[in-house]
Design a protein around this motif. Structure first.
Motif, mmCIF file in Angstrom:
data_model
loop_
_atom_site.group_PDB
_atom_site.id
_atom_site.type_symbol
_atom_site.label_atom_id
_atom_site.label_comp_id
_atom_site.label_asym_id
_atom_site.label_seq_id
_atom_site.Cartn_x
_atom_site.Cartn_y
_atom_site.Cartn_z
ATOM 1 N N LEU A 266 57.476 3.534 -13.554
ATOM 2 C CA LEU A 266 58.110 4.408 -14.522
ATOM 3 C C LEU A 266 58.044 3.792 -15.923
ATOM 4 N N PRO A 267 57.725 4.589 -16.935
ATOM 5 C CA PRO A 267 57.707 4.038 -18.301
ATOM 6 C C PRO A 267 59.108 3.644 -18.760
ATOM 7 N N PHE A 268 59.165 2.584 -19.549
ATOM 8 C CA PHE A 268 60.408 2.092 -20.150
ATOM 9 C C PHE A 268 61.423 1.657 -19.085
ATOM 10 N N GLY A 269 60.902 1.151 -17.977
ATOM 11 C CA GLY A 269 61.742 0.617 -16.912
ATOM 12 C C GLY A 269 61.715 -0.896 -16.938
ATOM 13 N N VAL A 270 60.961 -1.503 -15.999
ATOM 14 C CA VAL A 270 60.894 -2.959 -15.958
ATOM 15 C C VAL A 270 60.146 -3.486 -17.178
ATOM 16 N N ALA A 271 60.534 -4.688 -17.608
ATOM 17 C CA ALA A 271 60.009 -5.243 -18.854
ATOM 18 C C ALA A 271 59.090 -6.438 -18.646
ATOM 19 N N SER A 272 58.908 -6.890 -17.414
ATOM 20 C CA SER A 272 58.027 -8.031 -17.146
ATOM 21 C C SER A 272 57.574 -7.986 -15.694
ATOM 22 N N GLY A 273 56.534 -8.746 -15.402
ATOM 23 C CA GLY A 273 56.082 -8.840 -14.019
ATOM 24 C C GLY A 273 57.140 -9.457 -13.128
ATOM 25 N N TRP B 27 55.335 -7.882 -5.061
ATOM 26 C CA TRP B 27 55.318 -8.345 -6.448
ATOM 27 C C TRP B 27 54.610 -7.320 -7.331
ATOM 28 N N THR B 28 54.785 -7.468 -8.628
ATOM 29 C CA THR B 28 54.072 -6.629 -9.590
ATOM 30 C C THR B 28 53.357 -7.529 -10.584
ATOM 31 N N PRO B 29 52.291 -7.029 -11.180
ATOM 32 C CA PRO B 29 51.607 -7.791 -12.228
ATOM 33 C C PRO B 29 52.319 -7.581 -13.562
ATOM 34 N N ASP B 30 51.640 -7.914 -14.633
ATOM 35 C CA ASP B 30 52.201 -7.734 -15.969
ATOM 36 C C ASP B 30 52.335 -6.245 -16.292
ATOM 37 N N ILE B 31 53.067 -5.978 -17.355
ATOM 38 C CA ILE B 31 53.416 -4.613 -17.727
ATOM 39 C C ILE B 31 52.220 -3.871 -18.330
ATOM 40 N N THR B 32 52.093 -2.609 -17.964
ATOM 41 C CA THR B 32 51.046 -1.748 -18.503
ATOM 42 C C THR B 32 51.329 -1.414 -19.967
ATOM 43 N N ASN B 33 50.302 -1.524 -20.808
ATOM 44 C CA ASN B 33 50.369 -1.114 -22.211
ATOM 45 C C ASN B 33 49.242 -0.122 -22.497
ATOM 46 N N ILE B 34 49.125 0.300 -23.751
ATOM 47 C CA ILE B 34 48.068 1.236 -24.138
ATOM 48 C C ILE B 34 47.060 0.489 -25.003
ATOM 49 N N HIS B 35 45.830 0.457 -24.557
ATOM 50 C CA HIS B 35 44.761 -0.271 -25.244
ATOM 51 C C HIS B 35 43.801 0.743 -25.873
ATOM 52 N N LEU B 36 43.552 0.578 -27.166
ATOM 53 C CA LEU B 36 42.893 1.603 -27.968
ATOM 54 C C LEU B 36 41.754 1.028 -28.810
ATOM 55 N N ASN C 191 40.186 -2.751 -29.568
ATOM 56 C CA ASN C 191 40.546 -3.596 -30.707
ATOM 57 C C ASN C 191 42.045 -3.623 -30.976
ATOM 58 N N VAL C 192 42.796 -2.706 -30.318
ATOM 59 C CA VAL C 192 44.212 -2.506 -30.632
ATOM 60 C C VAL C 192 44.986 -2.328 -29.332
ATOM 61 N N THR C 193 46.198 -2.871 -29.287
ATOM 62 C CA THR C 193 47.097 -2.614 -28.170
ATOM 63 C C THR C 193 48.450 -2.176 -28.697
ATOM 64 N N TYR C 194 48.927 -1.033 -28.189
ATOM 65 C CA TYR C 194 50.289 -0.577 -28.478
ATOM 66 C C TYR C 194 51.145 -1.053 -27.323
ATOM 67 N N ARG C 195 52.034 -2.007 -27.611
ATOM 68 C CA ARG C 195 52.720 -2.730 -26.548
ATOM 69 C C ARG C 195 54.035 -2.034 -26.168
ATOM 70 N N VAL C 196 53.905 -0.872 -25.573
ATOM 71 C CA VAL C 196 55.049 -0.166 -25.016
ATOM 72 C C VAL C 196 55.094 -0.446 -23.512
ATOM 73 N N PRO C 197 56.268 -0.684 -22.938
ATOM 74 C CA PRO C 197 56.361 -1.041 -21.512
ATOM 75 C C PRO C 197 56.246 0.193 -20.619
ATOM 76 N N LEU C 198 55.098 0.340 -19.985
ATOM 77 C CA LEU C 198 54.820 1.526 -19.183
ATOM 78 C C LEU C 198 54.777 1.211 -17.699
ATOM 79 N N GLY C 199 55.659 0.301 -17.270
ATOM 80 C CA GLY C 199 55.781 0.012 -15.846
ATOM 81 C C GLY C 199 54.766 -0.996 -15.348
ATOM 82 N N ALA C 200 54.840 -1.271 -14.046
ATOM 83 C CA ALA C 200 53.952 -2.254 -13.419
ATOM 84 C C ALA C 200 53.589 -1.786 -12.017
#
Length: 336
Positions: A109-116, A144-153, A223-232
């Motif tokens: 879920l987006p904006f839920g967990v903040a780290s692996g 376990w979960t990996p690192d948090i999903t972000n948006i890479h652009l 070249n860009v990452t928008y670092r919003v926490p979109l779950g793991a």
């Protein structure tokens, strides 16, 4: 007197024979992953568990690794391979077993967990509370979960509103729901296909963790990452249930001692540490990392709360799992 001497002789003979016979045969346990040995989950979850159990149990067990898909290369088959006993222990990705574990994808879920680490501990505690279905035919060693999903652009942005009308790679139902909610078009692609799409310009970005971007070469086109926490993404280490049930209680105890929440936490921390290294290295090489502040993230969470409602209505016992999930996140953040 004669009977006594015969009995004594037979006892002595039995002791002598027992002393020369080999010890009871060890139990061979095949531990498999479709990923190569260098994968983070193998290095920091599976192998440490194997080494700790082997060291404590000695020749009572023989833990044999089969990496790189040696016992089954298809990631979509891993759950069935464990369930049917083709392999004894395997790394199973919930996303590759659609419908089997309906509640566990709450970690995405987006904006839920903040780290692996947070995702790993909270997910394990959900399992301990008996809230995760689909696990009845296997034994869960850890989660376990990996690192948090972000948006890479390819291009910078100022907010999620800038992604309206774009096309983004998504992996699975929840990510697709989020992409649609922000007004973009989800494209369900593998990591390799996403890289090709960004290179050709047929998609504008991809939802992915930093370790996944590094593993699959995504930074060559981003070249860009928008670092919003979109779950793991949720990961399991599962054992065949019949094998587990056949093991002596003290062997089970040792395996459990080296698995569970402690191993879950270690796995999540390993991904988090690797992510820090990747982010620092990418920044040093000119990669743009945009991090919205806490107020912006809270506004996003409110704005896209419809995803939470949709998730709760789409899975069995959804509201109970949802409430427990955010309660456990709060517990984790205050050190419980």
């Amino acid at each position: 007197m004669v009977k006594a001497r015969v009995a004594a002789f037979l006892t002595a003979a039995a002791v002598t024979v027992a002393s020369v016979l080999p010890a009871a045969a060890e139990t061979t346990i095949r531990v498999a992953s479709f990923t190569p040995e260098g994968a983070v989950g193998v290095r920091f979850v599976m192998k440490p568990w194997m080494e700790a159990v082997q060291a404590e149990l000695g020749d009572r067990v023989n833990l044999v690794p089969f990496w790189g898909g040696a016992l089954g290369p298809n990631p979509f088959d891993q759950f069935d391979l464990v369930r049917t006993g083709v392999v004894d222990v395997a790394w199973v990705l919930s996303g590759y077993t659609p419908g089997q574990f309906p509640q566990i994808n709450i970690t995405e879920l987006p904006f839920g967990v903040a780290s692996g680490e947070e995702g790993s501990v909270v997910g394990w505690r959900l399992i301990e509370e008996g809230l995760i279905g689909g696990l009845e035919d296997v034994h869960v060693l850890t989660f376990w979960t990996p690192d948090i999903t972000n948006i890479h652009l390819r291009e910078p942005l100022t907010s999620l509103d800038d992604l309206n009308g774009t096309s983004l790679r998504a992996a699975g139902q929840l990510q697709s729901m989020f992409v649609e909610a922000i007004g973009a078009a989800p494209q369900v692609l593998s990591s390799v296909e996403a890289n090709e799409g960004m290179q050709r310009g047929t998609i504008d970005g991809q939802l992915q963790g930093w370790t996944g971007m590094q593993t699959f070469g995504g930074f060559a086109v981003s070249n860009v990452t928008y670092r919003v926490p979109l779950g793991a993404s949720p990961f399991f280490m599962l054992m065949n249930k019949d094998l587990w049930d056949s093991l002596p209680a003290d062997v089970q105890e040792v395996m459990t001692k080296h698995a569970g929440e402690g191993l879950a936490r270690a796995g999540g921390k390993a991904y988090d540490a690797l992510t820090i290294e990747i982010v620092e290295r990418r920044r040093a090489e000119g990669h743009i990392v945009i991090e919205p502040d806490a107020a912006t993230l809270e506004s996003y969470r409110t704005q896209y709360a419809g995803i939470y409602d949709a998730w709760q209505g789409s899975v069995p016992n959804g509201p109970e799992v949802f409430d427990a999930f955010f309660r456990l996140i709060d517990d984790y953040r205050v050190g419980k």
